[in-house]
Enzyme design. Sequence first.
Site, PDB file in Angstrom:
ATOM      1  N   THR C 160     -20.540  14.340 -10.906  1.00 17.57           N
ATOM      2  CA  THR C 160     -20.013  15.671 -11.560  1.00 17.57           C
ATOM      3  C   THR C 160     -19.023  15.470 -12.393  1.00 17.57           C
ATOM      4  O   THR C 160     -18.150  14.467 -12.243  1.00 17.57           O
ATOM      5  CB  THR C 160     -19.504  16.553 -10.199  1.00 17.57           C
ATOM      6  OG1 THR C 160     -18.216  15.967  -9.745  1.00 17.57           O
ATOM      7  CG2 THR C 160     -20.689  16.703  -9.249  1.00 17.57           C
ATOM      8  N   HIS C 161     -18.911  16.078 -13.471  1.00 19.91           N
ATOM      9  CA  HIS C 161     -17.795  16.138 -14.488  1.00 19.91           C
ATOM     10  C   HIS C 161     -17.890  14.742 -15.318  1.00 19.91           C
ATOM     11  O   HIS C 161     -17.101  14.206 -15.450  1.00 19.91           O
ATOM     12  CB  HIS C 161     -16.528  16.558 -14.013  1.00 19.91           C
ATOM     13  CG  HIS C 161     -16.281  17.696 -13.411  1.00 19.91           C
ATOM     14  ND1 HIS C 161     -15.550  18.725 -13.877  1.00 19.91           N
ATOM     15  CD2 HIS C 161     -16.488  18.116 -12.018  1.00 19.91           C
ATOM     16  CE1 HIS C 161     -15.861  20.030 -13.136  1.00 19.91           C
ATOM     17  NE2 HIS C 161     -16.126  19.426 -11.844  1.00 19.91           N
ATOM     18  N   SER C 283     -32.085  -2.336 -35.432  1.00 20.60           N
ATOM     19  CA  SER C 283     -31.231  -1.987 -36.650  1.00 20.60           C
ATOM     20  C   SER C 283     -31.703  -2.620 -37.932  1.00 20.60           C
ATOM     21  O   SER C 283     -32.067  -3.859 -37.816  1.00 20.60           O
ATOM     22  CB  SER C 283     -29.767  -2.151 -36.345  1.00 20.60           C
ATOM     23  OG  SER C 283     -28.982  -2.327 -37.370  1.00 20.60           O
TER      24      SER C 283
END
Lengths: 398, 398, 398, 398
Positions: C160-161, C283
């Site tokens: 959470t958070h 890349s």
Amino acid sequence: MKNKLLWRTTAAGGAPDSDVAEFTVGNDYLCDSRLVQYDCRASIAHAKLLLKMGIITKKEHAKLVSALKKIILLHKQGKFAVKRGDEDVHTKIENFLVKGLGKTGRKIHTFRSRNDQVLVALRLYCRANLIEAKASIAGLSSALSSLAKKTKGVKMPGYTHMQRAMPSSVQLWAGSFMESLSQDLLAIDFALRVNDENPLGSAAGYGLPFRIDKGVTTKELGFSRHFKNPLYVQNTRAKTELVSVFALLQAMMTLNKLASDLMLFTTKEFGFFSLPESMCTGSSIMPQKKNYDVLEIMRGNLGTVSGNFASILTNSANLPSGYNRDAQLNKAKLMESFDVTLSSLKMASKVVKNLKVNKENLESAASAELYAAEEAMKMAMKGTPFREAYMKVSGKFR
Amino acid sequence: MKNKLLWRTTAAGGAPDSDVAEFTVGNDYLCDSRLVQYDCRASIAHAKLLLKMGIITKKEHAKLVSALKKIILLHKQGKFAVKRGDEDVHTKIENFLVKGLGKTGRKIHTFRSRNDQVLVALRLYCRANLIEAKASIAGLSSALSSLAKKTKGVKMPGYTHMQRAMPSSVQLWAGSFMESLSQDLLAIDFALRVNDENPLGSAAGYGLPFRIDKGVTTKELGFSRHFKNPLYVQNTRAKTELVSVFALLQAMMTLNKLASDLMLFTTKEFGFFSLPESMCTGSSIMPQKKNYDVLEIMRGNLGTVSGNFASILTNSANLPSGYNRDAQLNKAKLMESFDVTLSSLKMASKVVKNLKVNKENLESAASAELYAAEEAMKMAMKGTPFREAYMKVSGKFR
Amino acid sequence: MKNKLLWRTTAAGGAPDSDVAEFTVGNDYLCDSRLVQYDCRASIAHAKLLLKMGIITKKEHAKLVSALKKIILLHKQGKFAVKRGDEDVHTKIENFLVKGLGKTGRKIHTFRSRNDQVLVALRLYCRANLIEAKASIAGLSSALSSLAKKTKGVKMPGYTHMQRAMPSSVQLWAGSFMESLSQDLLAIDFALRVNDENPLGSAAGYGLPFRIDKGVTTKELGFSRHFKNPLYVQNTRAKTELVSVFALLQAMMTLNKLASDLMLFTTKEFGFFSLPESMCTGSSIMPQKKNYDVLEIMRGNLGTVSGNFASILTNSANLPSGYNRDAQLNKAKLMESFDVTLSSLKMASKVVKNLKVNKENLESAASAELYAAEEAMKMAMKGTPFREAYMKVSGKFR
Amino acid sequence: MKNKLLWRTTAAGGAPDSDVAEFTVGNDYLCDSRLVQYDCRASIAHAKLLLKMGIITKKEHAKLVSALKKIILLHKQGKFAVKRGDEDVHTKIENFLVKGLGKTGRKIHTFRSRNDQVLVALRLYCRANLIEAKASIAGLSSALSSLAKKTKGVKMPGYTHMQRAMPSSVQLWAGSFMESLSQDLLAIDFALRVNDENPLGSAAGYGLPFRIDKGVTTKELGFSRHFKNPLYVQNTRAKTELVSVFALLQAMMTLNKLASDLMLFTTKEFGFFSLPESMCTGSSIMPQKKNYDVLEIMRGNLGTVSGNFASILTNSANLPSGYNRDAQLNKAKLMESFDVTLSSLKMASKVVKNLKVNKENLESAASAELYAAEEAMKMAMKGTPFREAYMKVSGKFR
């Protein structure tokens, strides 16, 4: 003739319908309370024009100015809040003048419309708040600069696609936000320029039947120019308001990026930065928790400003020229955008100032693979075509 | 080593998954076809830098420049369209160089990243199109100016709340759009300024491990400055793109207002203006119909640009620093925004030039009640406090 | 009378202006190419009605049906693409019938309008694609279910958070998306229901001057009911289209969450999951890179759909009743929304099926502090008021 | 242990930073004041569970229920407003219980989290307000039905592209809104269904370490089912809130169309309808004015709801699973959406009830050209292919 008149709600002639009045005013009176000083300042400027045009005498002028200054003072003392029953800030102030000054008060509205008043008050409001935004940006930029200095030499991985990419540094990272804020200042300056135009004299959007010297109020209020076309002045309502909100949106994009980075970099797994416990929040159920709510609210405020942008745009789309009252609803959206952006900018300074840098984690994350591109480039410097060098280095990682 | 390589899809080492390739490329190759000339011009500038740095010889440089110019030519002849299987415009061009020039082609990508290329190509694209927008705005403004001259003296009611309000004129109405366009030019100039920065040398967002002379490409490409912070360059993707889209949005707001007015003023009930039948459209079922679809599409294009604005904003919200491929999706939204705005601006000129002004209807609509405010103001000029004058005149209408 | 007529562009009587035609058609012809089969099927149903009403003979009916089926076939073979000069799919098909069948072709448009045709074709299009979305959701749900089974018992931290919170599991995490998809199915069913109404017979929005048996086409096209009010049928354009786009938006919110989680959980720092190299991208400059572009495009597609939602909404706001051509622009937005959502759903299945679960990293991240709440609750079970227990456990972490 | 604790702001251990507290709470406390009754009702249900599980005694249970009912009463009397310093409604209520009941109060939070509480309170809030919306829609529909009856037989032109198209009637026009509202009811029912799920027991999104009987609170609160996956419960925050806002948006689209029509039809030029003067507003400068501000605010409220939709969507985009505090900001947007939609629905009923129908203007506007399509269709009925008939009739209008 009664002293108190509600122009919008009663001037059409009927006994006013209170449901309609409540519905149309909505929560706008709360916004209007924040425009008291701006409306008064514009009325003081307007009084000067009326004096010049011979509508009021020197004595009347002095009385009006004094009463308007008193309102500004009362408002600062919290004694002049606009209430729903007042219709709006403009009516409330005019009624105050009429009540206190009688006939003289009844002259203040000569040669102007409420539209004039709303526009000039909003532009003064925007100007003041845009200038405040610039100061807050300067403050945040200075906090970032201190962080950059303090962390000079501390390595950090640079990410692309959320994967470790190339070597970076805390200084480079902090610098990216300083540069972002520089661009935000350009947006604010653009908004200031667009707002820097005196709308007084545009009346209901079709000008006045008599020539007035617009220079009087322009000078008095510190605008650098006055409007050219009175209808366009009305049509700026949503359009120019969006210029201000857009500038705020740019600043909020900077803060959203900063908060998003910090939310990631303060996870247990990254562990690059932290904030002191006093700035963190706990959980109601998990005793071990230390959350970065301050960053989440900062991050989420982007949604608020962008929603407001969309709201102003939608409610002005497809509407014909001239004032449409839908524009009233923009006011709350504009003010909320300023509020959350200004408070976020200030809070961001505090966050940056209090940021704890975990040098050990940062440097250990700046792992060897970040230097793969450098290795290929070195080979290119010595004559190997870059693509061949790339393929050689690439082979080590498969 | 094969001549054709797809860096994105194969460089990670695996045999490329064609579903993934198709999904990630999406329709972006269509946008990329429009960037051919910009990527070539930037590559020509980059070759000059490589020459200066000793990476390529004079002879190699000449070959590269010649091949790149050939691509520009092929593209103009419709013979260099990017296809989905090409990965993107940058890979296609590099593969063309490698195929034609062998070893020399393999050197062109030294000291730059695809991110560099995308950014510089998009900025050159935006610059060219913003300049075109300015020209179109000038054209529309000139058409409006002619209309204003042609209709000098023709009265028209001014509306507020969509009700007749005060006396206006076609000239005043046309002038409001000219003034609106002036403000739009400011927004475009702001966008030009923000785009006027050379991103080459920022590489993947973390700069290069070797010092390069950024002035070379900056001068070559006509930028007035080069970037300061390489990470911010990457972080500008959505943020700066929104500056361009916002400028277009301002112009579209002007056109949306113009189209909305004209849709109203061309109704049977208003009958102020009309367009020649050749510019109108009929119905598939109603033989009598003459519709103004051209105005409706112009009006509706505001929704397109504003939706694109929202799209770019949402897909960049809450993302951390550094390139995230979500940004690729912005390209189509940016280009569509330019397309519809530019075509709308041009069409608006044509509409204004062909507008038939129905003087009779306009003047008969400028009815007596429009002069009520003037009457009250005249009384105010003679000494009656305005509010009393207002009430007296008001009485006549109840 | 010529065989080829462009109703929109020529029926108003003038020689058509080609700029106006190009501007108003825009890219809509590309969307229209995708409606060929739906328009033909609706025309076949309409022909049955005309037969029943005696407008066409049995023989004419057979010819029309045969020609319409031929068009469907030609289109499948790629030989019936709508081009800009065709005006739109409806005109192209009617012109094909007139060219092939002469007089009989000129009868097909009796008792219907183009609006009828657009509406019915779009509803059939939406129905087919919503049903496809349901199948794709079922496929993804099944892939998630397999993942849950395969990883049974593998611990994972719950966040959470973005901070470690409580013990979770891969199974619970995968299950959350299955549950999310269940809700998305409800939204799709709602959209299917709203679309499940035959609009034929509404004509231009004001019905027909003669009674027709709407049941004929309703049954033929598999709708479960026919419209009640012809004007509302027209007014559904944006409103009902938004119901479909909203359902897609709900599904994209599920996928955006899935992609956002995976982007985080595939970072080097989290290391919970990975994808095979064949599904990753490299890349152009960094030889070591392995990126999850497939997840980024999936994540970013939410912005596309939400921008389209905003676009449709804005361009219908503040418009009066009855067809307004601005609605044409919704078509491209609706179709793009379906395209990206359907392709994202399919790609998500592939991603989930190929997800490599790094059990070791997952379990080592499920660290002791996740059990703090459990410890406090155990104390509560034994009689300590929860708040006291919480404070005691909390003390260990400060 | 102090009686008053602020879990969010102090539980992380530090002395709370007041700037952070003010910033993170923002204006949310104002929203929380509106959730008092819902939080209390959910706490009463939770207390029943705690009783059943033996965490509290019968006596404690009675005390808790009584105290919670008292809070509901105090709140109704305006004596229980949440203030910024209270942190939030949940903390305020828990602190009230602890202060009044001591040890018993400290037990109420056993087996639940604040997330549980927020979710259940919001769902109860949405349920109550969605039901109210249904009632308001029924009221408006009934007003429209009366209008339709009252105006039976009154002709009116039907418009497409804002041009006169085919014959219509006030009844048909009113009926289109009744039908639109029917569809809006479907959207509301969908929102009710999605909200009709008990979230209690999901704790912080990862469930509880002990088995609880979820049926207790489900039954007590009148939900028809309880949640399946605790993590998805958390992830519904923005997603399910948008379902409610979408339903409101559909209703606002109906009202926006109604208001847009009426703004057009009450112009001097159309003159089809009017409202009594008591429902109109005047101008501050033009004595003759009678404006329909009530319709403009109704029309503009669409922008408010759509902006809120965009805001909730943006601030949840690209975020990982589990509670993120950004979601707090949705609350104000959700509530404002309900407020403006509910008040607009009520006001729309009043408008429709008071609508004055100007039969003369309506019928004289239903001019002959509206019957052109009918004429062509009549010819088609008699054997002329429709396209030929169309061309013949068309010729009369050129």
